[in-house]
Design an enzyme around this catalytic site. Structure first.
Site, PDB file in Angstrom:
ATOM      1  N   LYS A 186       0.852  -1.209   0.000  1.00 37.24           N
ATOM      2  CA  LYS A 186       0.000   0.000   0.000  1.00 37.24           C
ATOM      3  C   LYS A 186       0.881   1.251   0.000  1.00 37.24           C
ATOM      4  CE  LYS A 186      -3.313   2.611   2.885  1.00 37.24           C
ATOM      5  NZ  LYS A 186      -4.169   2.632   4.093  1.00 37.24           N
TER       6      LYS A 186
ATOM      7  N   ASP B 164      -2.622  10.265   3.767  1.00 37.52           N
ATOM      8  CA  ASP B 164      -4.035   9.894   3.912  1.00 37.52           C
ATOM      9  C   ASP B 164      -4.757  10.908   4.793  1.00 37.52           C
ATOM     10  OD1 ASP B 164      -6.475   8.669   4.141  1.00 37.52           O
ATOM     11  OD2 ASP B 164      -5.774   6.983   5.361  1.00 37.52           O
TER      12      ASP B 164
ATOM     13  N   LYS C 200     -10.270  12.966   8.128  1.00 37.14           N
ATOM     14  CA  LYS C 200      -9.824  12.508   9.448  1.00 37.14           C
ATOM     15  C   LYS C 200      -9.792  13.688  10.415  1.00 37.14           C
ATOM     16  CE  LYS C 200      -6.705   8.745   8.084  1.00 37.14           C
ATOM     17  NZ  LYS C 200      -7.413   7.670   8.787  1.00 37.14           N
TER      18      LYS C 200
ATOM     19  N   ASP D 210       1.474   6.222   5.661  1.00 37.57           N
ATOM     20  CA  ASP D 210       0.506   5.314   5.038  1.00 37.57           C
ATOM     21  C   ASP D 210       1.051   4.654   3.768  1.00 37.57           C
ATOM     22  OD1 ASP D 210      -1.903   4.125   5.528  1.00 37.57           O
ATOM     23  OD2 ASP D 210      -3.101   5.592   4.423  1.00 37.57           O
TER      24      ASP D 210
ATOM     25  N   ASP E   3     -12.303   7.256   3.664  1.00 32.98           N
ATOM     26  CA  ASP E   3     -11.093   7.007   4.451  1.00 32.98           C
ATOM     27  C   ASP E   3     -10.693   5.521   4.439  1.00 32.98           C
ATOM     28  OD1 ASP E   3      -8.950   7.578   6.012  1.00 32.98           O
ATOM     29  OD2 ASP E   3     -10.081   7.835   7.887  1.00 32.98           O
TER      30      ASP E   3
ATOM     31  N   ARG F  23      -7.918  -0.303   0.905  1.00 29.55           N
ATOM     32  CA  ARG F  23      -8.493  -1.482   0.237  1.00 29.55           C
ATOM     33  C   ARG F  23      -8.916  -1.150  -1.193  1.00 29.55           C
ATOM     34  NH1 ARG F  23     -12.877  -1.835   5.002  1.00 29.55           N
ATOM     35  NH2 ARG F  23     -11.147  -0.797   6.035  1.00 29.55           N
TER      36      ARG F  23
HETATM   37  N1  BES Z   1      -4.376   4.470   6.869  1.00 29.62           N
HETATM   38  C1  BES Z   1      -5.543   4.225   7.630  1.00 29.62           C
HETATM   39  C2  BES Z   1      -5.327   3.164   8.717  1.00 29.62           C
HETATM   40  C3  BES Z   1      -4.609   3.605   9.941  1.00 29.62           C
HETATM   41  C4  BES Z   1      -5.273   4.337  10.904  1.00 29.62           C
HETATM   42  C5  BES Z   1      -3.326   3.233  10.157  1.00 29.62           C
HETATM   43  C6  BES Z   1      -4.622   4.714  12.059  1.00 29.62           C
HETATM   44  C7  BES Z   1      -2.676   3.598  11.300  1.00 29.62           C
HETATM   45  C8  BES Z   1      -3.310   4.331  12.262  1.00 29.62           C
HETATM   46  C9  BES Z   1      -6.674   3.732   6.732  1.00 29.62           C
HETATM   47  O1  BES Z   1      -6.667   4.238   5.461  1.00 29.62           O
HETATM   48  C10 BES Z   1      -7.946   4.164   7.379  1.00 29.62           C
HETATM   49  O2  BES Z   1      -8.179   5.326   7.451  1.00 29.62           O
HETATM   50  N2  BES Z   1      -8.732   3.207   7.834  1.00 29.62           N
HETATM   51  C11 BES Z   1      -9.946   3.495   8.493  1.00 29.62           C
HETATM   52  C12 BES Z   1     -10.981   2.519   7.987  1.00 29.62           C
HETATM   53  C13 BES Z   1     -12.364   2.839   8.442  1.00 29.62           C
HETATM   54  C14 BES Z   1     -12.850   4.114   7.782  1.00 29.62           C
HETATM   55  C15 BES Z   1     -13.252   1.679   8.077  1.00 29.62           C
HETATM   56  C16 BES Z   1      -9.723   3.341   9.989  1.00 29.62           C
HETATM   57  O3  BES Z   1      -9.003   2.433  10.394  1.00 29.62           O
HETATM   58  O4  BES Z   1     -10.221   4.172  10.728  1.00 29.62           O
HETATM   59 ZN    ZN Z   2      -4.892   4.829   4.720  1.00 26.65          ZN
HETATM   60 MN    MN Z   3      -7.744   6.086   5.349  1.00 28.13          MN
END
Ligand code: BES
Ligand code: ZN
Ligand code: MN
Length: 495
Positions: free
Chosen positions: A265, A270, A277, A288, A347, A351
């Site tokens: 990835k 992000d 966020k 990220d 966010d 995936r």
């Molecule tokens: N890059 C983030 C995941 C992440 C979050 C990594 C915090 C490290 C610390 C990912 O793209 C993301 O934002 N995931 C969301 C998914 C949710 C919206 C279903 C998450 O984990 O909040």
């Molecule tokens: Zn992310």
């Molecule tokens: Mn994200």
């Protein structure tokens, strides 16, 4: 840092510092006994006086000990002999290098690889020593206007009682390659989003390819359009930076040997996109792209080792930014696989880029595909910063990765990928939605990916908790480069 391994006697070794271990209770390691004898019981006297108790992680630096050739002697506490474990060994190494890095010592000779450690061979101890030494000397100050002085410690020699064999030398060479790969991964992770863009990652891949004679291909957005990667492209819509799909091919194996494909990835920043966020700690989302950085670091390491395997890295890279052109919650896109996706949260973008990259990975007729992604905050809640989340559609592959992680002390934990979770992704309007609710967030993310990996053996590593550290010492960790390189080394050995 330079590393070497040779047979040597600690008392006669000329060096800035010789490092030996002492167990709790005062028992000296074999190397420490040699020093003690040469120095007329100087060490055992100190211990008897109580200046060194041998507790795990304690250290004592001695200067100009009589009849000892080195300028300094560093005593390192190993903890209780009966409890001496991998963790204690690693803690002792970290303490030793932390103490060395505080001095002006330029070269150190360590006598710790001889310590008896249940279930861990000499090669393991050599590898860990090199990785921890390199870690202790890691600085990321290329963006400070006045970088701090470079660490004084330049040379590390591993001293052995017997002449080191070819296994020991090979372990040392492999560890040096792994340490260099992990450093590349850390540097890329630590670079900010305004420097480490998708284009920057592509340039890095080109540089590795040039240096190590690998094949590199960089697909542009127009190429991705032709391939039907509308899921990936939906993520980059809000960004001013062009997305890239980077492939690096290492051909160390026989021509007909099917490759291992690493999919990393590469979200270079992000923000969450339209589903923005919160502001606190948003800077950390520069990490990220650590999955991409891990794939690049691993490729560099195995190319340096000359592994007899075919390995491909596929890196989808873009930014996730809010903008008038960005995706909105509710948008529906068609992935390269033909499956449609309702984007309920912009966010959950990792995936969305990975699914198209995973479909694309099928073109290499892979033996195995492993993706590496800072995918979910839920994985951090589940496993903290200790274990990487491991998901797989093949239990044998899962075991191989778990074992490699255990050996490398870069550990993963097997999480379920049961069909029972899949229904959380049901959508009223498309084939699936891109989020599955709060419950089991790292699992439903893996379930999403599993819908694009049906044609091959696949594992997913969620490194959201392990790729970097927060807080005062914030920074990229270089994980899971040790796990992945060990997995590939084991695979080569089993062929
Ligand atoms: N890059 C983030 C995941 C992440 C979050 C990594 C915090 C490290 C610390 C990912 O793209 C993301 O934002 N995931 C969301 C998914 C949710 C919206 C279903 C998450 O984990 O909040
Ligand atoms: Zn992310
Ligand atoms: Mn994200």
């Amino acid at each position: 840092m330079e590393f070497s391994i040779k047979q040597s006697s600690p008392e006669k070794q000329r060096a800035g510092c010789v490092v030996v271990g002492v167990y709790e209770g005062g028992k000296l390691s074999a190397a420490a006994q040699l020093l003690d004898k040469a120095a007329a019981h100087h060490l055992s006297d100190l211990i008897a006086r109580g200046d060194m108790n041998g507790k795990a992680g304690s250290t004592l630096m001695l200067h100009h000990a009589a009849n000892i050739a080195a300028e300094r002697v560093l005593l390192v506490g190993l903890g209780k002999a009966a409890e001496f474990s991998a963790k204690q060994f690693l803690d002792a190494l970290r303490a030793a290098f932390a103490a060395l890095q505080k001095t002006a010592c330029k070269d150190a000779a360590l006598y710790l690889a001889d310590l008896a450690l249940k279930g861990r061979d000499e090669a393991w101890k050599i590898k860990q020593t090199v990785l921890i030494a390199a870690e202790s000397g890691y600085r990321f100050d290329q963006l400070k206007s006045k970088p701090a002085d470079a660490p004084a410690l330049r040379k590390v020699m591993l001293g052995c009682a017997d002449k080191p064999g070819s296994t020991a030398q090979q372990a040392l060479d492999q560890a040096i390659a792994i340490a260099r790969g992990a450093k590349l991964t850390k540097d890329l992770g630590n670079l900010p989003g305004n420097i480490c863009t998708p284009t920057y990652l592509a340039d890095q891949a080109k540089a590795i390819a040039k240096h190590h004679k690998l094949k590199v291909t960089v697909l542009e957005e127009k190429d991705m359009h032709k391939l039907g990667m509308h899921s990936l492209l939906s993520v980059t819509r809000g960004s001013a930076q062009p997305a890239k799909l980077i492939t690096l091919e290492y051909k160390g194996g026989e021509k007909k040997q099917k490759p291992i494909v690493l999919v990393g990835k590469g979200i270079t920043f992000d923000t969450g996109g339209t589903s923005l966020k919160p502001g606190a700690e948003m800077d950390e989302m520069k990490y990220d792209m650590c999955g991409a950085a891990t794939a690049l670091g691993t490729m560099q390491a195995i190319a340096e080792m000359g592994l007899k395997l075919n390995v491909v890295a596929v890196i989808p890279s873009c930014e996730n930014m809010p903008d008038g052109a960005a995706s909105r919650p509710g948008d529906i896109v068609t992935s390269m696989s033909g499956q449609t996706i309702e984007i309920l949260n912009t966010d959950a973008e990792g995936r969305l880029i990975l699914c198209d990259a995973l479909t694309y990975a099928g073109r290499f007729e892979p033996d195995t595909v492993v993706d590496i992604a800072t995918l979910t905050g839920a994985c951090v809640i589940a496993l903290g910063n200790v274990a990487t989340g491991l998901f797989s559609n093949d239990d044998k592959l899962a075991k191989e990765l778990l074992d490699a992680g255990d050996y490398a002390y870069d550990r993963a934990w097997h999480m379920p990928l049961w069909d029972d979770y899949q229904q959380q992704l049901d959508s009223n309007f498309a084939d699936m939605q891109n989020i599955g609710g709060r419950a089991g967030g790292s699992i439903t993310a893996a379930c999403f990916l599993s819908r694009f990996t049906k044609d091959y053996r696949w594992a997913h590593l969620d490194i959201a908790g392990t790729a970097w550290k927060s807080g005062k010492d914030k920074g990229a960790t270089g994980r899971p480069v040790p796990l992945l390189t060990q997995y590939l080394v084991n695979l080569e050995n089993s062929k």
